[in-house]
Motif scaffolding. Structure first.
Motif, PDB file in Angstrom:
ATOM      1  N   ALA A  26      -7.539  -9.346  -9.281  1.00 30.28           N
ATOM      2  CA  ALA A  26      -7.574  -9.676  -7.854  1.00 30.28           C
ATOM      3  C   ALA A  26      -8.727 -10.626  -7.548  1.00 30.28           C
ATOM      4  CB  ALA A  26      -7.697  -8.408  -7.021  1.00 30.28           C
ATOM      5  N   ILE A  27      -9.868 -10.375  -8.163  1.00 32.93           N
ATOM      6  CA  ILE A  27     -11.037 -11.225  -7.918  1.00 32.93           C
ATOM      7  C   ILE A  27     -10.838 -12.609  -8.511  1.00 32.93           C
ATOM      8  CG2 ILE A  27     -13.475 -11.538  -8.542  1.00 32.93           C
ATOM      9  CD1 ILE A  27     -13.791  -8.514  -8.083  1.00 32.93           C
ATOM     10  N   SER A  28     -10.281 -12.664  -9.714  1.00 34.50           N
ATOM     11  CA  SER A  28     -10.113 -13.967 -10.355  1.00 34.50           C
ATOM     12  C   SER A  28      -9.084 -14.834  -9.640  1.00 34.50           C
ATOM     13  CB  SER A  28      -9.750 -13.818 -11.827  1.00 34.50           C
ATOM     14  OG  SER A  28      -8.482 -13.237 -11.961  1.00 34.50           O
ATOM     15  N   ASN A  29      -8.134 -14.205  -8.930  1.00 34.97           N
ATOM     16  CA  ASN A  29      -7.104 -14.957  -8.222  1.00 34.97           C
ATOM     17  C   ASN A  29      -7.340 -15.039  -6.714  1.00 34.97           C
ATOM     18  OD1 ASN A  29      -5.481 -15.501 -10.533  1.00 34.97           O
ATOM     19  ND2 ASN A  29      -4.783 -13.395 -10.478  1.00 34.97           N
ATOM     20  N   ALA A  30      -8.434 -14.483  -6.236  1.00 36.11           N
ATOM     21  CA  ALA A  30      -8.676 -14.408  -4.792  1.00 36.11           C
ATOM     22  C   ALA A  30      -9.123 -15.746  -4.211  1.00 36.11           C
ATOM     23  CB  ALA A  30      -9.737 -13.352  -4.507  1.00 36.11           C
ATOM     24  N   ASP A  31      -8.764 -15.922  -2.970  1.00 35.58           N
ATOM     25  CA  ASP A  31      -9.231 -17.056  -2.177  1.00 35.58           C
ATOM     26  C   ASP A  31     -10.397 -16.534  -1.342  1.00 35.58           C
ATOM     27  OD1 ASP A  31      -9.707 -19.094  -0.401  1.00 35.58           O
ATOM     28  OD2 ASP A  31      -7.717 -19.044   0.522  1.00 35.58           O
ATOM     29  N   PHE A  32     -11.603 -16.828  -1.762  1.00 37.82           N
ATOM     30  CA  PHE A  32     -12.783 -16.297  -1.093  1.00 37.82           C
ATOM     31  C   PHE A  32     -13.114 -17.013   0.206  1.00 37.82           C
ATOM     32  CE2 PHE A  32     -13.383 -14.483  -5.316  1.00 37.82           C
ATOM     33  CZ  PHE A  32     -13.598 -13.164  -4.969  1.00 37.82           C
ATOM     34  N   THR A  33     -12.173 -17.805   0.694  1.00 36.03           N
ATOM     35  CA  THR A  33     -12.294 -18.362   2.034  1.00 36.03           C
ATOM     36  C   THR A  33     -11.316 -17.652   2.975  1.00 36.03           C
ATOM     37  OG1 THR A  33     -10.683 -20.117   1.594  1.00 36.03           O
ATOM     38  CG2 THR A  33     -12.992 -20.623   1.144  1.00 36.03           C
ATOM     39  N   GLU A  35     -10.498 -14.381   4.851  1.00 38.33           N
ATOM     40  CA  GLU A  35     -11.202 -13.175   5.290  1.00 38.33           C
ATOM     41  C   GLU A  35     -10.453 -11.894   4.933  1.00 38.33           C
ATOM     42  OE1 GLU A  35     -12.988 -11.090   9.331  1.00 38.33           O
ATOM     43  OE2 GLU A  35     -12.369 -13.197   9.400  1.00 38.33           O
ATOM     44  N   HIS A  36      -9.145 -11.876   5.092  1.00 37.15           N
ATOM     45  CA  HIS A  36      -8.356 -10.680   4.785  1.00 37.15           C
ATOM     46  C   HIS A  36      -8.496 -10.286   3.317  1.00 37.15           C
ATOM     47  CE1 HIS A  36      -5.148  -7.734   5.007  1.00 37.15           C
ATOM     48  NE2 HIS A  36      -4.562  -8.324   3.980  1.00 37.15           N
ATOM     49  N   GLN A  37      -8.393 -11.272   2.422  1.00 39.00           N
ATOM     50  CA  GLN A  37      -8.530 -10.986   0.988  1.00 39.00           C
ATOM     51  C   GLN A  37      -9.938 -10.495   0.664  1.00 39.00           C
ATOM     52  OE1 GLN A  37      -7.390 -14.181  -1.602  1.00 39.00           O
ATOM     53  NE2 GLN A  37      -5.233 -14.054  -1.039  1.00 39.00           N
ATOM     54  N   VAL A  38     -10.930 -11.100   1.272  1.00 47.58           N
ATOM     55  CA  VAL A  38     -12.320 -10.711   1.005  1.00 47.58           C
ATOM     56  C   VAL A  38     -12.555  -9.273   1.455  1.00 47.58           C
ATOM     57  CG1 VAL A  38     -14.721 -11.162   1.606  1.00 47.58           C
ATOM     58  CG2 VAL A  38     -13.205 -13.074   1.063  1.00 47.58           C
ATOM     59  N   ARG A  39     -12.099  -8.923   2.631  1.00 46.07           N
ATOM     60  CA  ARG A  39     -12.278  -7.551   3.131  1.00 46.07           C
ATOM     61  C   ARG A  39     -11.588  -6.534   2.216  1.00 46.07           C
ATOM     62  NH1 ARG A  39     -14.619  -6.922   7.934  1.00 46.07           N
ATOM     63  NH2 ARG A  39     -14.898  -8.783   9.202  1.00 46.07           N
ATOM     64  N   LYS A  40     -10.413  -6.877   1.756  1.00 48.55           N
ATOM     65  CA  LYS A  40      -9.662  -5.998   0.859  1.00 48.55           C
ATOM     66  C   LYS A  40     -10.438  -5.760  -0.438  1.00 48.55           C
ATOM     67  CE  LYS A  40      -4.902  -5.656  -0.778  1.00 48.55           C
ATOM     68  NZ  LYS A  40      -3.615  -6.341  -0.837  1.00 48.55           N
ATOM     69  N   ILE A  41     -11.013  -6.811  -0.991  1.00 50.59           N
ATOM     70  CA  ILE A  41     -11.790  -6.693  -2.232  1.00 50.59           C
ATOM     71  C   ILE A  41     -13.063  -5.893  -1.997  1.00 50.59           C
ATOM     72  CG2 ILE A  41     -13.155  -8.014  -3.907  1.00 50.59           C
ATOM     73  CD1 ILE A  41     -10.878 -10.123  -3.803  1.00 50.59           C
ATOM     74  N   VAL A  42     -13.742  -6.122  -0.878  1.00 48.67           N
ATOM     75  CA  VAL A  42     -14.969  -5.376  -0.562  1.00 48.67           C
ATOM     76  C   VAL A  42     -14.666  -3.883  -0.485  1.00 48.67           C
ATOM     77  CG1 VAL A  42     -16.666  -4.921   1.267  1.00 48.67           C
ATOM     78  CG2 VAL A  42     -16.194  -7.275   0.565  1.00 48.67           C
ATOM     79  N   ARG A  43     -13.583  -3.527   0.197  1.00 52.38           N
ATOM     80  CA  ARG A  43     -13.212  -2.108   0.298  1.00 52.38           C
ATOM     81  C   ARG A  43     -12.865  -1.528  -1.069  1.00 52.38           C
ATOM     82  NH1 ARG A  43     -10.723  -3.996   5.236  1.00 52.38           N
ATOM     83  NH2 ARG A  43      -8.769  -4.296   4.111  1.00 52.38           N
ATOM     84  N   LYS A  44     -12.154  -2.294  -1.885  1.00 54.73           N
ATOM     85  CA  LYS A  44     -11.749  -1.824  -3.223  1.00 54.73           C
ATOM     86  C   LYS A  44     -12.978  -1.603  -4.111  1.00 54.73           C
ATOM     87  CE  LYS A  44      -8.678  -1.336  -6.639  1.00 54.73           C
ATOM     88  NZ  LYS A  44      -7.671  -0.305  -6.711  1.00 54.73           N
ATOM     89  N   VAL A  45     -13.912  -2.542  -4.090  1.00 57.57           N
ATOM     90  CA  VAL A  45     -15.131  -2.384  -4.898  1.00 57.57           C
ATOM     91  C   VAL A  45     -15.927  -1.180  -4.417  1.00 57.57           C
ATOM     92  CG1 VAL A  45     -17.343  -3.440  -5.509  1.00 57.57           C
ATOM     93  CG2 VAL A  45     -15.273  -4.818  -5.562  1.00 57.57           C
ATOM     94  N   GLY A  46     -16.006  -0.990  -3.122  1.00 61.67           N
ATOM     95  CA  GLY A  46     -16.709   0.170  -2.579  1.00 61.67           C
ATOM     96  C   GLY A  46     -16.095   1.472  -3.051  1.00 61.67           C
ATOM     97  N   ARG A  47     -14.741   1.549  -3.019  1.00 60.31           N
ATOM     98  CA  ARG A  47     -14.046   2.755  -3.490  1.00 60.31           C
ATOM     99  C   ARG A  47     -14.312   2.993  -4.973  1.00 60.31           C
ATOM    100  NH1 ARG A  47      -9.804   0.958  -0.562  1.00 60.31           N
ATOM    101  NH2 ARG A  47      -8.664   0.270  -2.390  1.00 60.31           N
TER     102      ARG A  47
END
Length: 81
Positions: A26-33, A35-47
């Motif tokens: 998910a991180i390697s394919n994410a568009d870090f511009t 916001e929705h994708q970034v929030r999803k990754i932040v929540r996943k890493v936190g979990r």
């Protein structure tokens, strides 16, 4: 060799390799511009890190990551948490 390596990581982190590979993908394919994708990754890493991520912290992390854009890595996100 690989199986024992992966088992050691799972035992130390408590996170399955499937979850880690899914996150890495998910991180390697994410568009870090995006916001929705970034929030999803932040929540996943936190979990996965078993760290609570409040709405305020999620906002701060998301804004920081959006400012950095494509130069962010999993290690950067982990350090922020």
């Amino acid at each position: 060799m690989q199986n024992s390596f992966f088992r050691a990581i799972e035992n130390k982190t408590g996170v399955s390799m499937d979850e880690l590979f899914t996150l890495a993908n998910a991180i390697s394919n994410a568009d870090f511009t995006n916001e929705h994708q970034v929030r999803k990754i932040v929540r996943k890493v936190g979990r996965l890190a078993n760290k609570p991520v409040s709405k305020e912290l999620e906002d701060q992390l998301t804004n920081s990551i959006l400012q950095k854009g494509s130069s962010i890595s999993l290690t950067d996100i982990e350090k922020m948490l």
